[in-house]
Structures are given as structure tokens and as C-alpha cells.
Design an enzyme around this catalytic site. Structure first.
Site, PDB file in Angstrom:
ATOM      1  N   HIS A 207       0.843  -1.208   0.000  1.00 17.68           N
ATOM      2  CA  HIS A 207       0.000   0.000   0.000  1.00 17.68           C
ATOM      3  C   HIS A 207       0.866   1.241   0.000  1.00 17.68           C
ATOM      4  CE1 HIS A 207       1.232  -0.412   4.177  1.00 17.68           C
ATOM      5  NE2 HIS A 207       1.165   0.910   4.197  1.00 17.68           N
TER       6      HIS A 207
ATOM      7  N   HIS B 299       5.279   6.456  -1.103  1.00 15.97           N
ATOM      8  CA  HIS B 299       6.044   5.231  -1.387  1.00 15.97           C
ATOM      9  C   HIS B 299       5.208   4.003  -1.076  1.00 15.97           C
ATOM     10  CE1 HIS B 299       6.130   5.516   2.926  1.00 15.97           C
ATOM     11  NE2 HIS B 299       6.320   4.210   2.920  1.00 15.97           N
TER      12      HIS B 299
HETATM   13  O1  ACK Z   1       5.212   1.438   4.922  1.00 17.09           O
HETATM   14  P1  ACK Z   1       4.368   2.459   5.528  1.00 17.09           P
HETATM   15  O2  ACK Z   1       4.021   3.668   4.760  1.00 17.09           O
HETATM   16  O3  ACK Z   1       4.961   2.866   6.940  1.00 17.09           O
HETATM   17  O4  ACK Z   1       3.056   1.786   6.030  1.00 17.09           O
HETATM   18  C1  ACK Z   1       3.034   1.602   7.418  1.00 17.09           C
HETATM   19  C2  ACK Z   1       1.700   1.991   7.986  1.00 17.09           C
HETATM   20  O5  ACK Z   1       1.835   3.336   8.428  1.00 17.09           O
HETATM   21  C3  ACK Z   1       1.277   1.122   9.175  1.00 17.09           C
HETATM   22  O6  ACK Z   1       2.259   1.096  10.132  1.00 17.09           O
HETATM   23  C4  ACK Z   1       3.150   3.814   8.207  1.00 17.09           C
HETATM   24  N1  ACK Z   1       3.534   4.592   9.395  1.00 17.09           N
HETATM   25  C5  ACK Z   1       3.772   4.149  10.651  1.00 17.09           C
HETATM   26  N2  ACK Z   1       4.037   5.164  11.484  1.00 17.09           N
HETATM   27  C6  ACK Z   1       3.973   6.303  10.739  1.00 17.09           C
HETATM   28  C7  ACK Z   1       4.144   7.686  11.014  1.00 17.09           C
HETATM   29  N3  ACK Z   1       4.421   8.128  12.230  1.00 17.09           N
HETATM   30  N4  ACK Z   1       4.003   8.559   9.994  1.00 17.09           N
HETATM   31  C8  ACK Z   1       3.707   8.140   8.749  1.00 17.09           C
HETATM   32  N5  ACK Z   1       3.525   6.855   8.420  1.00 17.09           N
HETATM   33  C9  ACK Z   1       3.658   5.940   9.393  1.00 17.09           C
HETATM   34  C10 ACK Z   1       4.009   2.610   7.982  1.00 17.09           C
END
Ligand code: ACK
Length: 218
Positions: free
Chosen positions: A69, A149
Site C-alpha cells: 500500500h 512510497h
Molecule cells: O510502509 P508504511 O508507509 O509505513 O506503512 C506503514 C503503515 O503506516 C502502518 O504502520 C506507516 N507509518 C507508521 N508510522 C507512521 C508515522 N508516524 N508517519 C507516517 N507513516 C507511518 C508505515
């Protein structure tokens, strides 16, 4: 009240259709295999191992983090700043559950993460949370969507949050005019090395991935 807050998801984002998840996973797998065999990569292997002699199998080094995703807003069930405001935006409500095509412009890896860079359209940017880049890099001035990303894998003990941060670091270098050391032309496009174990493969023909804008509760 607390009940309403409990209704906010862990995060909002675009979720790739199963077919495109498979396609992208295979593409990443081929890329890692290809990279692994390059002399130029072997030259910089210590970025990944800490010691030049040690073996590393990239396909095993990066652990799958599940459903592919592209996160828009990380809400943490309402605990993250601005989640409620994001969820209440008209664009978010209107487009919830709708399909769109994500344009993948590059594959990148660092000793921490493996990811695909997503180039958002103007329409998709309406769903991008304000300040996503500033929050991670307060001193930089990066265009909205720079952080977009898809996490394809993380090294042991690394959280997927890191993928977007690694991408921002690369985008910052590019903004400062660094093009990396052009290493080789691979089937998918030109490969560049940015130092400290950071590699970027710019996709010659950017691939489109069908995805659904919705949310994940976990
Ligand atoms: O790979 P990602 O974009 O990085 O997808 C997961 C998703 O949310 C579930 O954990 C993203 N994620 C986790 N913490 C944060 C944060 N503080 N800010 C933005 N994205 C985050 C993580």
C-alpha cells in the site's frame, strides 16, 4: 467523544489490487537478484553487512511487511496529530473506496528498507496530508508527495515507517543536485548509487498499479 475517536483507522492509503501486488513483488525480486550479481554492488556490500566478507542475500535481508500500500495519513486510531481533520476532509470522504492508478517511478533500497517511489497526480495529491514531509524533515522544503512510497521490505528490526524517511533522504539529495553515481543500465532503467548503501533504480517505463483508496484498522 472517545467512541468517535476509536473509529479512526490505523492509517489511510491506497491499497494495491492483488494482481499488482504480485507484479510489484516479482519486479522487486528480479531487481534484487540483478543487483546482487553486480560487481558494483559487491564493492559496496559492507554497507549492508558491516564487514565486507560476509554474505548477504538481499531477498532474505528484506522482510515482507504484508499488504502492499501507499500510506497517505497515519492516524494511529486518532492518536496521531491531525487525524480527525484529515478524516473529515471532503476529498477524503468523497474518494473513500474509489480506485485509482498509482504511478511507480523508481525502486530504491537502503540498508534499512526496500521501497517503490510513487509519483502522485494532482488529483491524488488532494488526499495527501499537509505537512507529511515537514513533519519528517522540518528543515527541508520538499514538494508535497515527496514521501509517497510503497514499502516492499524492511531489514530485521526496522519499522516500515522508515521507508518514507529513507525516500525523503534520497529526494533531498536529488533536490540538492546530486544524481548519484550512475552505475549501470538495467533492463528496468538506470541504476544509481547515492552512498551509504542507498541505491535508486529509476524506472524507464513507469508502471501503473491499480489501487483502492481506503483505510486499515488492523
Ligand atoms: O510502509 P508504511 O508507509 O509505513 O506503512 C506503514 C503503515 O503506516 C502502518 O504502520 C506507516 N507509518 C507508521 N508510522 C507512521 C508515522 N508516524 N508517519 C507516517 N507513516 C507511518 C508505515
Amino acid at each position: 467523544g472517545p467512541l468517535e475517536e476509536a473509529c479512526l483507522p490505523l492509517f489511510f492509503g491506497w491499497f494495491l489490487c492483488p494482481t499488482f501486488q504480485d507484479k510489484l513483488r516479482n519486479m522487486a525480486k528480479d531487481f534484487l537478484k540483478n543487483l546482487q550479481g553486480l560487481e558494483d554492488f559487491k564493492k559496496h556490500l559492507s554497507d549492508f553487512t558491516g564487514e565486507a566478507e560476509k554474505e548477504v542475500v538481499l531477498e532474505q535481508y528484506f522482510q515482507d511487511k504484508g499488504m502492499l500500500h501507499c500510506t497517505t495519513k497515519f492516524c494511529d486510531y486518532g492518536k496521531a496529530e491531525g487525524s480527525k481533520e484529515y478524516a473529515e476532509q471532503q476529498a477524503v470522504k468523497d474518494r473513500y473506496g474509489s480506485m485509482s492508478e498509482l504511478k511507480l517511478s523508481a525502486l530504491f533500497l537502503t540498508p534499512r528498507t526496500l521501497g517503490a517511489r510513487v509519483s502522485l497526480t494532482e488529483e491524488q495529491l488532494q488526499l495527501w496530508p499537509a505537512g507529511a514531509e515537514k513533519e519528517a524533515m522540518p528543515d527541508a522544503d520538499l514538494p508535497a508527495g515527496s514521501r509517497a512510497h510503497i514499502t516492499l521490505g524492511c531489514a530485521e528490526g526496522v519499522e516500515p515507517l522508515q521507508t518514507g524517511l529513507d525516500l525523503l533522504e534520497l529526494v533531498l539529495l536529488q533536490q540538492q543536485g546530486q544524481e548519484g553515481e550512475q552505475v549501470q543500465d538495467l533492463d528496468l532503467g538506470p541504476l544509481a548509487y547515492y552512498g551509504k548503501g542507498m541505491w535508486v533504480l529509476n524506472l524507464r517505463e513507469s508502471s501503473l498499479a491499480r489501487a483502492c483508496f481506503c483505510s486499515y484498522y488492523g
